[in-house]
Design a protein around this motif. Structure first.
Motif, short mmCIF file in Angstrom:
data_model
loop_
_atom_site.label_atom_id
_atom_site.label_comp_id
_atom_site.label_asym_id
_atom_site.label_seq_id
_atom_site.Cartn_x
_atom_site.Cartn_y
_atom_site.Cartn_z
N SER A 19 -44.89 -65.07 19.47
CA SER A 19 -44.60 -63.81 18.79
C SER A 19 -45.86 -63.03 18.47
CB SER A 19 -43.80 -64.07 17.51
OG SER A 19 -44.54 -64.86 16.59
N GLY A 20 -47.02 -63.64 18.64
CA GLY A 20 -48.28 -62.94 18.44
C GLY A 20 -49.03 -63.40 17.21
N ALA A 21 -50.36 -63.46 17.33
CA ALA A 21 -51.19 -63.89 16.21
C ALA A 21 -51.05 -62.97 15.01
CB ALA A 21 -52.65 -63.95 16.65
N GLN A 22 -50.56 -61.76 15.23
CA GLN A 22 -50.35 -60.82 14.13
C GLN A 22 -49.33 -61.35 13.13
OE1 GLN A 22 -50.42 -60.16 17.30
NE2 GLN A 22 -51.96 -58.56 17.65
N ASP A 23 -48.51 -62.32 13.54
CA ASP A 23 -47.54 -62.93 12.64
C ASP A 23 -48.17 -63.92 11.67
OD1 ASP A 23 -45.28 -61.57 13.32
OD2 ASP A 23 -44.44 -63.13 14.60
N GLY A 24 -49.44 -64.24 11.90
CA GLY A 24 -50.12 -65.16 11.00
C GLY A 24 -49.44 -66.51 10.96
N GLU A 25 -49.18 -67.01 9.77
CA GLU A 25 -48.57 -68.32 9.60
C GLU A 25 -47.15 -68.38 10.15
OE1 GLU A 25 -49.97 -71.13 8.54
OE2 GLU A 25 -51.86 -70.04 8.46
N ARG A 26 -46.54 -67.21 10.38
CA ARG A 26 -45.16 -67.18 10.90
C ARG A 26 -45.13 -67.08 12.43
NH1 ARG A 26 -41.32 -63.04 9.04
NH2 ARG A 26 -39.76 -64.70 9.25
N GLU A 27 -46.28 -67.12 13.09
CA GLU A 27 -46.30 -67.02 14.54
C GLU A 27 -45.41 -68.09 15.16
OE1 GLU A 27 -49.44 -66.76 18.29
OE2 GLU A 27 -50.12 -67.44 16.31
N ALA A 28 -44.54 -67.67 16.06
CA ALA A 28 -43.53 -68.58 16.61
C ALA A 28 -43.73 -68.75 18.12
CB ALA A 28 -42.13 -68.03 16.35
N ILE A 29 -43.41 -69.94 18.61
CA ILE A 29 -43.32 -70.19 20.04
C ILE A 29 -41.97 -69.65 20.53
CG2 ILE A 29 -43.20 -71.95 21.85
CD1 ILE A 29 -44.92 -73.74 20.04
N LEU A 30 -42.01 -68.80 21.54
CA LEU A 30 -40.79 -68.21 22.09
C LEU A 30 -40.42 -68.81 23.44
CD1 LEU A 30 -41.44 -64.45 21.23
CD2 LEU A 30 -40.37 -66.23 19.82
N GLU A 31 -41.40 -69.35 24.15
CA GLU A 31 -41.15 -69.97 25.45
C GLU A 31 -42.29 -70.93 25.74
OE1 GLU A 31 -39.45 -68.45 29.70
OE2 GLU A 31 -41.24 -67.42 28.98
N ALA A 45 -41.41 -78.60 41.11
CA ALA A 45 -40.05 -79.14 40.99
C ALA A 45 -39.91 -80.07 39.79
CB ALA A 45 -39.66 -79.86 42.27
N GLU A 46 -41.02 -80.61 39.31
CA GLU A 46 -40.98 -81.51 38.16
C GLU A 46 -41.32 -80.79 36.86
OE1 GLU A 46 -43.37 -84.97 38.87
OE2 GLU A 46 -42.78 -85.07 40.98
N GLY A 47 -41.49 -79.49 36.95
CA GLY A 47 -41.88 -78.73 35.78
C GLY A 47 -40.76 -78.55 34.77
N TYR A 48 -41.15 -78.24 33.57
CA TYR A 48 -40.21 -77.99 32.48
C TYR A 48 -40.50 -76.64 31.88
CZ TYR A 48 -38.20 -78.20 27.78
OH TYR A 48 -37.51 -77.92 26.62
N CYS A 49 -39.45 -75.88 31.60
CA CYS A 49 -39.61 -74.58 30.96
C CYS A 49 -38.39 -74.31 30.11
CB CYS A 49 -39.80 -73.47 32.00
SG CYS A 49 -40.10 -71.83 31.26
N SER A 50 -38.62 -73.80 28.92
CA SER A 50 -37.50 -73.46 28.04
C SER A 50 -37.90 -72.33 27.11
CB SER A 50 -37.08 -74.67 27.20
OG SER A 50 -36.00 -74.32 26.33
N VAL A 51 -36.97 -71.40 26.88
CA VAL A 51 -37.14 -70.47 25.78
C VAL A 51 -36.84 -71.23 24.50
CG1 VAL A 51 -36.69 -68.37 27.09
CG2 VAL A 51 -34.78 -69.65 26.15
N VAL A 52 -37.28 -70.70 23.39
CA VAL A 52 -37.20 -71.39 22.11
C VAL A 52 -36.59 -70.46 21.07
CG1 VAL A 52 -38.50 -72.58 20.30
CG2 VAL A 52 -39.28 -72.72 22.68
#
Length: 217
Positions: A19-31, A45-52
């Motif tokens: 979500s961006g460093a501008q969120d400070g302590e609330r910065e979230a992983i989105l993917e 083919a063995e990779g992993y990807c997920s939105v969060v």
């Protein structure tokens, strides 16, 4: 192991969208994406990807990756689920990424129980090898090395600034740059770390199991 060829190391290319460093302590992983390398070859083919699902609405900002809308995020698994998947793929392995310190900063904050073995930064490697003259962004370097179409093939449906595309791109870029650094003789893992390694903790450089010497020097 630092004297063996770098291709023999347990490497996994990663990328996070947040979500961006501008969120400070609330910065979230989105993917998040993790793609292993074996023998220096990206194993898409063995990779992993997920939105969060961040558990809250994310304001629309220019740096939010395309497609990561509130509707998409609301339907995604929570970070606790994604963290378990990441731990299975990252613990004990060396993380490869473009500007990987940025990803690691957020990953370490949100998933403090992860235990990777080290960091390799393709941005740093490109700069050390003088390969950043055409632009140092991941996209510019992939274009410069004629790798963009290969990324598209290995990450179908992906796009730049999304986690899977960028993770695959970082893995391919590492291979291209490491080959150029070594020429006909593959460079060792120790040499690669010397060129592009970063400490997991600036105050305490990480060491893989059984190694007594510093990784980065």
């Amino acid at each position: 192991m630092t004297d063996g060829p770098w291709q023999d190391a347990a490497l996994v290319a990663i990328d996070l969208e947040g979500s961006g460093a501008q969120d400070g302590e609330r910065e979230a992983i989105l993917e998040a994406a993790a793609v292993p390398l074996r023998g220096g070859v990206v194993q898409a083919a063995e990779g992993y990807c997920s939105v969060v699902n961040p558990g809250r609405r994310i304001p629309r900002r220019p740096w939010i990756s395309p497609g990561l809308t509130d509707d998409v995020l609301a339907a995604a698994p929570p970070l606790s689920t994604v963290e378990r998947e990441l731990a299975a793929r990252l613990d004990g392995r060396i993380l490869v990424g473009h500007n990987v310190a940025v990803d690691w900063r957020l990953l370490r904050r949100r998933c403090p129980n992860l235990r990777p073995a080290g960091l390799i930064d393709t941005f740093r490697l490109a700069r050390r090898l003088g390969k950043g003259t055409a632009g140092s962004s991941l996209g510019a370097l992939l274009t410069h090395h004629n790798l963009a179409e290969q990324v598209n093939m290995l990450a179908p449906g992906g796009q730049p600034h999304r986690a899977l595309w960028d993770a695959v791109g970082a893995g391919l870029l590492l291979t291209a740059l490491a080959q150029q650094a070594g020429g006909p003789t593959p460079i060792s893992l120790g040499q690669l770390r010397h060129l592009a390694g970063l400490p997991l903790d600036p105050a305490s450089p990480a060491r893989p199991a059984g190694e007594q010497t510093e990784l980065f020097g």
